[in-house]
Design a protein around this motif. Structure first.
Motif, PDB file in Angstrom:
ATOM      1  N   GLN A  13       0.969  -1.101   0.107  1.00  0.00           N
ATOM      2  CA  GLN A  13      -0.124  -0.083   0.063  1.00  0.00           C
ATOM      3  C   GLN A  13       1.052   1.100  -0.001  1.00  0.00           C
ATOM      4  N   ILE A  14       0.665   2.142  -1.005  1.00  0.00           N
ATOM      5  CA  ILE A  14       1.311   3.615  -1.060  1.00  0.00           C
ATOM      6  C   ILE A  14      -0.006   4.412  -1.022  1.00  0.00           C
ATOM      7  N   PRO A  15      -0.342   4.740   0.098  1.00  0.00           N
ATOM      8  CA  PRO A  15      -1.707   5.787   0.041  1.00  0.00           C
ATOM      9  C   PRO A  15      -1.249   7.091  -0.280  1.00  0.00           C
ATOM     10  N   THR A  16      -1.985   7.833  -1.107  1.00  0.00           N
ATOM     11  CA  THR A  16      -1.749   9.198  -1.436  1.00  0.00           C
ATOM     12  C   THR A  16      -2.475  10.091  -0.977  1.00  0.00           C
ATOM     13  N   SER A  17      -4.051   9.748  -0.252  1.00  0.00           N
ATOM     14  CA  SER A  17      -4.986  10.778   0.080  1.00  0.00           C
ATOM     15  C   SER A  17      -4.716  10.677   1.666  1.00  0.00           C
ATOM     16  N   LEU A  18      -5.300  11.825   2.304  1.00  0.00           N
ATOM     17  CA  LEU A  18      -5.104  11.856   3.719  1.00  0.00           C
ATOM     18  C   LEU A  18      -6.138  10.647   4.170  1.00  0.00           C
ATOM     19  N   LEU A  19      -7.354  10.493   3.591  1.00  0.00           N
ATOM     20  CA  LEU A  19      -8.088   9.300   4.224  1.00  0.00           C
ATOM     21  C   LEU A  19      -7.375   8.020   4.045  1.00  0.00           C
ATOM     22  N   ALA A  20      -6.690   7.720   3.093  1.00  0.00           N
ATOM     23  CA  ALA A  20      -6.090   6.381   2.878  1.00  0.00           C
ATOM     24  C   ALA A  20      -4.814   6.317   3.832  1.00  0.00           C
ATOM     25  N   GLN A  21      -4.292   7.322   4.026  1.00  0.00           N
ATOM     26  CA  GLN A  21      -2.984   7.287   5.075  1.00  0.00           C
ATOM     27  C   GLN A  21      -3.430   7.283   6.235  1.00  0.00           C
ATOM     28  N   VAL A  22      -4.557   7.858   6.898  1.00  0.00           N
ATOM     29  CA  VAL A  22      -4.812   7.726   8.205  1.00  0.00           C
ATOM     30  C   VAL A  22      -6.015   6.666   8.640  1.00  0.00           C
ATOM     31  N   ASP A  23      -6.317   5.801   7.392  1.00  0.00           N
ATOM     32  CA  ASP A  23      -7.452   4.908   7.684  1.00  0.00           C
ATOM     33  C   ASP A  23      -7.447   3.756   6.642  1.00  0.00           C
ATOM     34  N   SER A  24      -7.737   3.932   5.676  1.00  0.00           N
ATOM     35  CA  SER A  24      -8.088   2.673   4.785  1.00  0.00           C
ATOM     36  C   SER A  24      -6.981   1.857   4.240  1.00  0.00           C
ATOM     37  N   SER A  25      -5.708   2.416   4.364  1.00  0.00           N
ATOM     38  CA  SER A  25      -4.467   1.663   4.022  1.00  0.00           C
ATOM     39  C   SER A  25      -3.982   0.485   5.035  1.00  0.00           C
ATOM     40  N   VAL A  26      -4.464   0.670   6.247  1.00  0.00           N
ATOM     41  CA  VAL A  26      -3.966  -0.008   7.337  1.00  0.00           C
ATOM     42  C   VAL A  26      -5.412  -0.935   7.905  1.00  0.00           C
ATOM     43  N   GLY A  27      -5.127  -2.276   8.008  1.00  0.00           N
ATOM     44  CA  GLY A  27      -6.267  -3.130   8.599  1.00  0.00           C
ATOM     45  C   GLY A  27      -6.598  -4.261   8.088  1.00  0.00           C
ATOM     46  N   GLY A  28      -6.222  -4.319   6.379  1.00  0.00           N
ATOM     47  CA  GLY A  28      -6.399  -5.458   5.635  1.00  0.00           C
ATOM     48  C   GLY A  28      -7.807  -5.576   5.097  1.00  0.00           C
ATOM     49  N   LYS A  29      -8.742  -4.409   4.941  1.00  0.00           N
ATOM     50  CA  LYS A  29      -9.941  -4.732   4.319  1.00  0.00           C
ATOM     51  C   LYS A  29      -9.696  -4.066   3.002  1.00  0.00           C
ATOM     52  N   VAL A  30     -10.093  -5.159   2.100  1.00  0.00           N
ATOM     53  CA  VAL A  30     -10.090  -4.841   0.720  1.00  0.00           C
ATOM     54  C   VAL A  30     -11.522  -4.969   0.019  1.00  0.00           C
ATOM     55  N   ALA A  31     -12.088  -4.392  -1.057  1.00  0.00           N
ATOM     56  CA  ALA A  31     -13.318  -4.531  -1.363  1.00  0.00           C
ATOM     57  C   ALA A  31     -13.691  -4.063  -2.763  1.00  0.00           C
ATOM     58  N   VAL A  32     -14.746  -4.368  -3.289  1.00  0.00           N
ATOM     59  CA  VAL A  32     -15.272  -3.788  -4.408  1.00  0.00           C
ATOM     60  C   VAL A  32     -16.772  -3.720  -4.241  1.00  0.00           C
ATOM     61  N   ASP A  33     -17.402  -2.828  -5.028  1.00  0.00           N
ATOM     62  CA  ASP A  33     -18.940  -2.345  -4.856  1.00  0.00           C
ATOM     63  C   ASP A  33     -19.836  -3.156  -5.539  1.00  0.00           C
ATOM     64  N   LEU A  34     -21.013  -3.377  -5.341  1.00  0.00           N
ATOM     65  CA  LEU A  34     -22.068  -3.795  -5.842  1.00  0.00           C
ATOM     66  C   LEU A  34     -23.145  -2.844  -6.274  1.00  0.00           C
ATOM     67  N   PRO A  35     -23.890  -2.712  -6.994  1.00  0.00           N
ATOM     68  CA  PRO A  35     -24.848  -1.748  -7.375  1.00  0.00           C
ATOM     69  C   PRO A  35     -25.900  -1.441  -6.052  1.00  0.00           C
ATOM     70  N   GLU A  36     -26.037  -2.564  -5.191  1.00  0.00           N
ATOM     71  CA  GLU A  36     -26.669  -2.610  -4.095  1.00  0.00           C
ATOM     72  C   GLU A  36     -26.113  -1.793  -2.852  1.00  0.00           C
ATOM     73  N   GLY A  37     -24.792  -1.537  -2.895  1.00  0.00           N
ATOM     74  CA  GLY A  37     -24.070  -1.147  -1.967  1.00  0.00           C
ATOM     75  C   GLY A  37     -22.549  -0.987  -1.857  1.00  0.00           C
ATOM     76  N   LYS A  38     -21.923  -0.468  -1.214  1.00  0.00           N
ATOM     77  CA  LYS A  38     -20.712  -0.272  -0.825  1.00  0.00           C
ATOM     78  C   LYS A  38     -19.912  -1.434  -0.312  1.00  0.00           C
ATOM     79  N   ASN A  39     -18.528  -1.838  -0.804  1.00  0.00           N
ATOM     80  CA  ASN A  39     -17.840  -2.805  -0.243  1.00  0.00           C
ATOM     81  C   ASN A  39     -18.545  -4.275   0.198  1.00  0.00           C
ATOM     82  N   LEU A  40     -19.490  -4.477  -0.535  1.00  0.00           N
ATOM     83  CA  LEU A  40     -20.188  -5.857  -0.335  1.00  0.00           C
ATOM     84  C   LEU A  40     -19.542  -7.010  -0.822  1.00  0.00           C
TER      85      LEU A  40
END
Length: 352
Positions: free
Chosen positions: A125-152
């Motif tokens: 992970q080389i996060p370049t946004s503030l949100l990714a640097q402080v949160d989403s790049s750490v913890g191992g959660k990876v996902a894609v979206d369905l039309p019905e919802g996010k990260n399902l």
């Protein structure tokens, strides 16, 4: 600055350093000794940093890139076959590596591709946004979206390494700074009252940036502690979802167009805290205090939606376990509880 996320065989280091992009190869060679690296990025981030990262890594590796359209739409489930095909065409094998170069969307997407391609290959992970640097790049959660919802559609799949260069924040627009500040403020709310107070004392983000390494470190350290104690999101880790039940529903309602994730989280935190104050679970005035901090960093605190319009999205929330939602409630700034309740808990407020 360095820390280790201690997960046994899945442990990985995190480095936070201004200018680290110029010497990526020195860090990556410690965790990856293969031949090929595939960078996955978006058309915005790649334009800023893609060539630089390729040049640095090409000293030791065969490097190629996949560039997708920026924005949440890049995480559509139906984009996956084209990405897998590009990896196959590049002859990427299980001994090669994927690098996620970008914000939270790219981290989620590239991480999911790494988790599922050939039953899993290493990724960084080389996060370049503030949100990714402080949160989403750490913890191992990876996902894609369905039309019905996010990260399902997702997995728990940990990187081999996280490299955070705060200088990348200097190329972000104000919109993406406020997006990331929503998550920074979240950490102050749920775990670090001193951080919350510190954020109140800055004039603006330019003033805050003088301490950015320390602030990123404190947010990431909070997440590290929570993840180590609850890897799969059934216990303590739920506190990281403060504001997210409403946020994800708001994002979906507007088809991920009106509000960024961090902005939606800001709205969710304030509105949920208004509700929990009314039930007596939260110290009075807490919602207004959060709102005042969000407004300082130009983050919205309400969206004018009727809560009944969010019912379908809320019913698909991943925190919906045994027909009961787990709401993260603040007792006060820095202290949380998990409240098990039905949809009615948030639907008792007509407009948020």
């Amino acid at each position: 600055m360095k820390m280790i996320v201690d997960l046994g065989k899945d442990s990985y280091p995190i480095f936070i350093e201004k200018g680290i992009l110029t010497k990526l190869d020195l860090y990556i060679k410690d965790v990856f000794q293969g031949k090929k690296i595939m960078i996955i990025s978006d058309d915005n981030v790649y334009g800023h940093y893609g060539k630089q990262v390729e040049d640095v890594l090409s000293k030791q590796y065969e490097v190629s890139s996949i560039v997708v359209e920026h924005g949440e739409k890049a995480k559509r489930f139906d984009i996956l076959p084209s990405l897998y095909k590009q990896l196959l065409n590049a002859k990427i094998t299980r001994t090669d590596c994927i690098i996620a170069l970008g914000g939270g969307v790219i981290g989620d997407l590239a991480g999911f591709v790494a988790a599922t391609y050939l039953r899993g290959i290493p990724f960084v992970q080389i996060p370049t946004s503030l949100l990714a640097q402080v949160d989403s790049s750490v913890g191992g959660k990876v996902a894609v979206d369905l039309p019905e919802g996010k990260n399902l559609i997702g997995a728990f799949y940990h990187p081999k390494l996280v490299l955070i260069d705060p200088t990348t924040l200097l190329t972000l627009s104000d919109h993406f700074i406020s997006d990331g500040m929503g998550e920074v403020i979240k950490y102050g709310c749920i775990k670090d009252a001193k951080l919350f107070e510190q954020l109140l004392n800055y004039q603006d983000f330019k003033d805050l940036y003088q301490d950015i390494d320390q602030i990123i470190y404190r947010c990431v350290d909070c997440k590290r502690i929570v993840v180590e104690n609850d890897l799969y999101d059934f216990g303590d880790r739920l506190i990281l979802n403060f504001g997210h039940t409403l946020a994800h529903a708001i994002e979906q309602y507007y088809h991920y167009e009106n509000y960024s994730h961090g902005q939606a989280v800001g709205i969710g935190m304030v509105q949920l805290t208004h509700i929990s104050e009314q039930t007596g679970m939260t110290v009075p005035g807490t919602a207004d205090l959060i709102a005042s901090l969000l407004e300082k960093y130009h983050i919205p605190t309400a969206c004018g939606l009727k809560t009944k319009d969010l019912l379908q999205a809320i019913s698909l929330d991943k925190k919906n376990i045994h027909s009961s939602l787990s709401y993260v409630i603040l007792k006060e700034i820095g202290q949380t509880i998990i409240y098990k309740g039905s949809h009615d808990f948030v639907l008792n407020k007509e407009v948020i």
